[in-house]
Design a protein around this motif. Structure first.
Motif, PDB file in Angstrom:
ATOM      1  N   VAL A 116       0.993  -1.176  -0.032  1.00 12.33           N
ATOM      2  CA  VAL A 116       0.044   0.037  -0.018  1.00 12.33           C
ATOM      3  C   VAL A 116       1.000   1.263  -0.056  1.00 12.33           C
ATOM      4  O   VAL A 116       1.559   1.448   0.901  1.00 12.33           O
ATOM      5  N   ALA A 117       0.954   2.003  -1.211  1.00 10.68           N
ATOM      6  CA  ALA A 117       2.261   2.654  -1.380  1.00 10.68           C
ATOM      7  C   ALA A 117       1.874   4.161  -0.838  1.00 10.68           C
ATOM      8  O   ALA A 117       2.971   4.843  -0.325  1.00 10.68           O
ATOM      9  N   GLY A 118       0.619   4.561  -1.063  1.00 15.10           N
ATOM     10  CA  GLY A 118       0.182   5.889  -0.484  1.00 15.10           C
ATOM     11  C   GLY A 118      -0.751   6.438  -1.153  1.00 15.10           C
ATOM     12  O   GLY A 118      -1.013   5.772  -2.251  1.00 15.10           O
ATOM     13  N   PHE A 119      -1.314   7.494  -1.254  1.00 17.51           N
ATOM     14  CA  PHE A 119      -2.413   8.241  -1.964  1.00 17.51           C
ATOM     15  C   PHE A 119      -2.238   9.783  -1.961  1.00 17.51           C
ATOM     16  O   PHE A 119      -1.501  10.426  -1.165  1.00 17.51           O
ATOM     17  N   ILE A 120      -2.843  10.103  -3.172  1.00 17.42           N
ATOM     18  CA  ILE A 120      -2.948  11.744  -3.250  1.00 17.42           C
ATOM     19  C   ILE A 120      -4.194  12.023  -2.668  1.00 17.42           C
ATOM     20  O   ILE A 120      -5.074  11.526  -3.081  1.00 17.42           O
ATOM     21  N   SER A 121      -4.095  12.975  -1.524  1.00 20.20           N
ATOM     22  CA  SER A 121      -5.228  13.258  -0.778  1.00 20.20           C
ATOM     23  C   SER A 121      -5.586  14.743  -0.814  1.00 20.20           C
ATOM     24  O   SER A 121      -4.692  15.581  -0.825  1.00 20.20           O
ATOM     25  N   GLY A 122      -6.849  14.907  -0.373  1.00 14.01           N
ATOM     26  CA  GLY A 122      -7.255  16.436  -0.162  1.00 14.01           C
ATOM     27  C   GLY A 122      -8.549  16.619   0.626  1.00 14.01           C
ATOM     28  O   GLY A 122      -8.946  15.515   0.873  1.00 14.01           O
ATOM     29  N   GLY A 123      -9.041  17.901   0.573  1.00 17.57           N
ATOM     30  CA  GLY A 123      -9.941  17.957   1.309  1.00 17.57           C
ATOM     31  C   GLY A 123     -10.092  18.488   2.459  1.00 17.57           C
ATOM     32  O   GLY A 123      -9.294  19.776   2.729  1.00 17.57           O
ATOM     33  N   SER A 124     -10.424  17.938   3.795  1.00 18.27           N
ATOM     34  CA  SER A 124     -10.295  18.818   5.013  1.00 18.27           C
ATOM     35  C   SER A 124      -8.782  18.575   5.679  1.00 18.27           C
ATOM     36  O   SER A 124      -8.128  17.597   5.277  1.00 18.27           O
ATOM     37  N   GLU A 125      -8.259  19.706   6.356  1.00 16.17           N
ATOM     38  CA  GLU A 125      -7.049  19.786   6.701  1.00 16.17           C
ATOM     39  C   GLU A 125      -7.065  19.102   8.223  1.00 16.17           C
ATOM     40  O   GLU A 125      -5.814  19.188   8.475  1.00 16.17           O
ATOM     41  N   ASP A 126      -8.013  18.443   8.497  1.00 18.89           N
ATOM     42  CA  ASP A 126      -8.206  18.044   9.911  1.00 18.89           C
ATOM     43  C   ASP A 126      -7.804  16.437   9.963  1.00 18.89           C
ATOM     44  O   ASP A 126      -7.706  15.761  10.891  1.00 18.89           O
ATOM     45  N   VAL A 127      -7.822  15.793   8.595  1.00 17.77           N
ATOM     46  CA  VAL A 127      -7.406  14.437   8.689  1.00 17.77           C
ATOM     47  C   VAL A 127      -6.390  14.383   7.445  1.00 17.77           C
ATOM     48  O   VAL A 127      -6.624  14.907   6.336  1.00 17.77           O
ATOM     49  N   LYS A 167      -8.764  20.875  -2.967  1.00 16.50           N
ATOM     50  CA  LYS A 167      -9.825  21.199  -2.115  1.00 16.50           C
ATOM     51  C   LYS A 167     -11.009  20.634  -2.910  1.00 16.50           C
ATOM     52  O   LYS A 167     -11.978  20.366  -2.153  1.00 16.50           O
ATOM     53  N   GLU A 168     -10.843  20.505  -4.117  1.00 21.00           N
ATOM     54  CA  GLU A 168     -12.288  20.107  -4.844  1.00 21.00           C
ATOM     55  C   GLU A 168     -11.616  18.892  -5.606  1.00 21.00           C
ATOM     56  O   GLU A 168     -10.856  18.626  -5.900  1.00 21.00           O
ATOM     57  N   ASP A 169     -12.697  18.235  -6.074  1.00 19.38           N
ATOM     58  CA  ASP A 169     -12.366  17.063  -6.839  1.00 19.38           C
ATOM     59  C   ASP A 169     -11.664  17.340  -8.159  1.00 19.38           C
ATOM     60  O   ASP A 169     -10.753  16.730  -8.758  1.00 19.38           O
ATOM     61  N   GLU A 170     -11.985  18.337  -8.737  1.00 15.69           N
ATOM     62  CA  GLU A 170     -11.220  19.105  -9.937  1.00 15.69           C
ATOM     63  C   GLU A 170      -9.688  19.200  -9.708  1.00 15.69           C
ATOM     64  O   GLU A 170      -8.867  19.274 -10.692  1.00 15.69           O
ATOM     65  N   ASP A 171      -9.108  19.291  -8.355  1.00 17.28           N
ATOM     66  CA  ASP A 171      -7.851  19.680  -8.343  1.00 17.28           C
ATOM     67  C   ASP A 171      -7.075  18.261  -8.281  1.00 17.28           C
ATOM     68  O   ASP A 171      -6.077  18.351  -8.283  1.00 17.28           O
ATOM     69  N   LEU A 172      -7.821  17.073  -8.302  1.00 20.01           N
ATOM     70  CA  LEU A 172      -6.983  15.855  -8.363  1.00 20.01           C
ATOM     71  C   LEU A 172      -6.643  15.620  -9.731  1.00 20.01           C
ATOM     72  O   LEU A 172      -5.690  14.879 -10.003  1.00 20.01           O
ATOM     73  N   GLU A 173      -7.208  16.111 -10.746  1.00 20.09           N
ATOM     74  CA  GLU A 173      -6.953  15.981 -12.121  1.00 20.09           C
ATOM     75  C   GLU A 173      -5.474  16.154 -12.625  1.00 20.09           C
ATOM     76  O   GLU A 173      -4.855  15.147 -13.297  1.00 20.09           O
ATOM     77  N   PRO A 174      -4.730  17.150 -12.325  1.00 20.10           N
ATOM     78  CA  PRO A 174      -3.433  17.431 -12.455  1.00 20.10           C
ATOM     79  C   PRO A 174      -2.410  16.230 -12.008  1.00 20.10           C
ATOM     80  O   PRO A 174      -1.368  16.084 -12.514  1.00 20.10           O
ATOM     81  N   TYR A 175      -2.961  15.459 -10.888  1.00 21.26           N
ATOM     82  CA  TYR A 175      -2.074  14.291 -10.472  1.00 21.26           C
ATOM     83  C   TYR A 175      -2.410  12.873 -11.067  1.00 21.26           C
ATOM     84  O   TYR A 175      -1.762  12.169 -10.675  1.00 21.26           O
ATOM     85  N   GLU A 176      -3.356  13.007 -11.723  1.00 24.14           N
ATOM     86  CA  GLU A 176      -3.814  11.679 -12.243  1.00 24.14           C
ATOM     87  C   GLU A 176      -2.676  11.055 -13.257  1.00 24.14           C
ATOM     88  O   GLU A 176      -2.731   9.799 -13.456  1.00 24.14           O
ATOM     89  N   HIS A 177      -1.881  11.730 -14.217  1.00 24.44           N
ATOM     90  CA  HIS A 177      -0.796  11.231 -14.756  1.00 24.44           C
ATOM     91  C   HIS A 177       0.101  10.310 -14.141  1.00 24.44           C
ATOM     92  O   HIS A 177       0.655   9.485 -14.913  1.00 24.44           O
ATOM     93  N   LEU A 178       0.292  10.438 -12.546  1.00 25.90           N
ATOM     94  CA  LEU A 178       1.172   9.644 -12.018  1.00 25.90           C
ATOM     95  C   LEU A 178       0.870   8.199 -11.980  1.00 25.90           C
ATOM     96  O   LEU A 178       1.653   7.337 -11.972  1.00 25.90           O
TER      97      LEU A 178
END
Length: 252
Positions: A47-58, A111-122
């Motif tokens: 389980v290598a890790g994840f690109i994550s976002g959203g709440s800063e509390d988690v 912060k939003e779903d759209e912000d994940l798109e630039p990372y999808e190439h990984l």
């Protein structure tokens, strides 16, 4: 006429005796479900890790990695590799910064779903994942994205309410009321990569949400684990066979 009446009465008695002598018993049944992904070629899982976002509390990256590793240790036949969480955010920005600029400034804060798109190439970077596979003896690699964010919703909600009539008799009636609710939404995407070739074998999106009354407070981390508990069975069913337990009632 008398003969017909006697025949009818005999039939009624026979049915009554049959019902009276019948008994019901419940037997447990188990239904096996085949995994969505054939992992027989792998002895290890990373389980290598994840690109994550959203709440800063988690920290969705760290918490999801820890939780999935823990679940796989007890519910998978593959050996779970203990390693540091890969710095996927940094890897995704490498080579994308203009001359003299910092890589971290080239991609937006998630912060939003759209912000994940630039990372999808990984996840399509075959050479990178093949290199990771060689480092960890060609395991099955689990990675992806995790979006955990607060949400608010208002509208008409139906709930049951107890009422009593003039004689003190209780009954439950549906009542429609306007309510403002807040909570969290969890949207992970799990990507399974072949560590031998670096190619994506399977990917799957999930979505779970929880809403509370406006005056109810729930810590973000508690809500995260509540939502992940709902997703874990579906995640595990991708890698290993699962058994649904139930029961069947038979007439004896």
């Amino acid at each position: 006429m008398t003969a017909r009446l006697a025949q009818t009465l005999s039939s009624i008695v026979l049915v009554t005796m049959t019902v009276g002598c019948s008994s019901y018993y419940e037997i447990p049944i188990e239904t096996p479900i085949r995994p969505k992904l054939d992992v027989s070629a792998f002895q290890r899982v990373l389980v290598a890790g994840f690109i994550s976002g959203g709440s800063e509390d988690v920290d969705g990256n760290l918490e999801t990695t820890r939780l999935l590793r823990s679940q796989l240790r007890t519910k998978s036949e593959m050996r779970v590799i203990d390693s540091d969480v890969l710095p996927l955010m940094d890897v995704a920005t490498e080579g994308r910064a203009p001359n003299g600029a910092e890589a971290s400034a080239t991609l937006p804060v998630i912060k939003e779903d759209e912000d994940l798109e630039p990372y999808e190439h990984l996840f399509a970077d075959v050479e990178y994942w093949k290199r990771i596979g060689e480092e960890y003896q060609q395991p099955l690699i689990v990675t992806g994205t995790v979006m955990f964010a607060p949400q608010a919703r208002s509208g008409i909600v139906q709930r049951d309410q107890e009422v009593y009539d003039s004689f003190g008799r209780r009954r439950v009636v549906p009542v429609r009321t306007y309510m403002e609710r807040k909570g969290f939404v969890l949207k992970p995407r799990f990507v399974f990569i072949d560590g031998r070739t670096g190619t994506v074998l399977h990917s799957e999106n999930f979505r779970e949400e929880v809403l509370y009354n406006a005056n109810q407070t729930s810590p973000a981390l508690s809500s995260y684990f509540e939502l992940m508990d709902r997703l874990i069975p579906s995640f595990l069913s991708t890698l290993s066979s699962q058994t649904i337990k139930g029961s069947r009632v038979l007439l004896q």
